[in-house]
Write a protein that holds these residues in place. Structure first.
Motif, PDB file in Angstrom:
ATOM      1  N   LYS A 119       0.838  -1.210   0.000  1.00 47.47           N
ATOM      2  CA  LYS A 119       0.000   0.000   0.000  1.00 47.47           C
ATOM      3  C   LYS A 119       0.867   1.252   0.000  1.00 47.47           C
ATOM      4  N   ARG A 120       1.918   1.250   0.806  1.00 48.53           N
ATOM      5  CA  ARG A 120       2.798   2.419   0.880  1.00 48.53           C
ATOM      6  C   ARG A 120       3.520   2.654  -0.443  1.00 48.53           C
TER       7      ARG A 120
ATOM      8  N   ARG B 224       3.005   5.879  -2.861  1.00 47.28           N
ATOM      9  CA  ARG B 224       4.165   6.697  -3.247  1.00 47.28           C
ATOM     10  C   ARG B 224       4.252   6.845  -4.761  1.00 47.28           C
ATOM     11  N   LEU B 225       3.897   5.780  -5.492  1.00 49.72           N
ATOM     12  CA  LEU B 225       3.927   5.826  -6.952  1.00 49.72           C
ATOM     13  C   LEU B 225       2.680   6.466  -7.547  1.00 49.72           C
ATOM     14  N   GLY B 226       1.636   6.610  -6.748  1.00 44.45           N
ATOM     15  CA  GLY B 226       0.398   7.190  -7.248  1.00 44.45           C
ATOM     16  C   GLY B 226      -0.413   6.219  -8.092  1.00 44.45           C
ATOM     17  N   VAL B 227      -0.304   4.919  -7.767  1.00 45.70           N
ATOM     18  CA  VAL B 227      -1.022   3.888  -8.515  1.00 45.70           C
ATOM     19  C   VAL B 227      -1.696   2.942  -7.520  1.00 45.70           C
TER      20      VAL B 227
ATOM     21  N   GLU C  13      -2.365  -1.033  -5.966  1.00 45.55           N
ATOM     22  CA  GLU C  13      -1.427  -2.099  -5.598  1.00 45.55           C
ATOM     23  C   GLU C  13      -1.090  -3.013  -6.775  1.00 45.55           C
ATOM     24  N   THR C  14      -2.064  -3.339  -7.595  1.00 40.00           N
ATOM     25  CA  THR C  14      -1.809  -4.200  -8.749  1.00 40.00           C
ATOM     26  C   THR C  14      -0.826  -3.538  -9.703  1.00 40.00           C
ATOM     27  N   GLN C  15      -1.021  -2.262  -9.962  1.00 39.66           N
ATOM     28  CA  GLN C  15      -0.104  -1.542 -10.841  1.00 39.66           C
ATOM     29  C   GLN C  15       1.295  -1.467 -10.228  1.00 39.66           C
ATOM     30  N   ALA C  16       1.380  -1.312  -8.913  1.00 42.35           N
ATOM     31  CA  ALA C  16       2.685  -1.276  -8.239  1.00 42.35           C
ATOM     32  C   ALA C  16       3.410  -2.604  -8.431  1.00 42.35           C
ATOM     33  N   ILE C  17       2.691  -3.706  -8.345  1.00 43.75           N
ATOM     34  CA  ILE C  17       3.287  -5.027  -8.551  1.00 43.75           C
ATOM     35  C   ILE C  17       3.791  -5.153  -9.993  1.00 43.75           C
ATOM     36  N   HIS C  18       2.988  -4.697 -10.945  1.00 39.74           N
ATOM     37  CA  HIS C  18       3.408  -4.756 -12.352  1.00 39.74           C
ATOM     38  C   HIS C  18       4.634  -3.876 -12.597  1.00 39.74           C
TER      39      HIS C  18
END
Length: 95
Positions: free
Chosen positions: A29-30, A34-37, A39-44
């Motif tokens: 989540k953090r 931070r990326l502004g996306v 969780e799924t997008q952060a994983i990708h």
């Protein structure tokens, strides 16, 4: 109803503690925040970053040579006895 095939998905489970092989939901989540996306997008993004770092990368080219390009190459190659690329490379190495 979800029409995606099971083969198009992977199982993903958050860990109870962060480690080299997994992260907690809170960490995900953090990072996403931070990326502004989401969780799924952060994983990708993480997987893409690793792919770029670990897998060979090649510049995109314009595809196969055209017939005109092949003719231009042949025109510029020195004529004479037929030699293979391999023999030319080894001769250059010995010179």
């Amino acid at each position: 109803m979800n029409t995606r095939a099971a083969a198009d998905q992977i199982a993903f489970r958050y860990r109870t503690v962060d480690s080299a092989t997994g992260v907690t939901r809170e960490t995900a989540k953090r990072v996403a925040e931070r990326l502004g996306v989401d969780e799924t997008q952060a994983i990708h993004i993480a997987l893409h970053t690793m792919a770029v770092k670990l897998l060979p990368q090649y510049e995109a080219d314009e595809g196969p040579l055209t017939a005109a390009q092949v003719r231009q190459i042949k025109k510029r190659v020195p004529q004479g006895k037929k030699r293979s690329v391999r023999s030319s490379l080894f001769e250059a190495e010995l010179a």
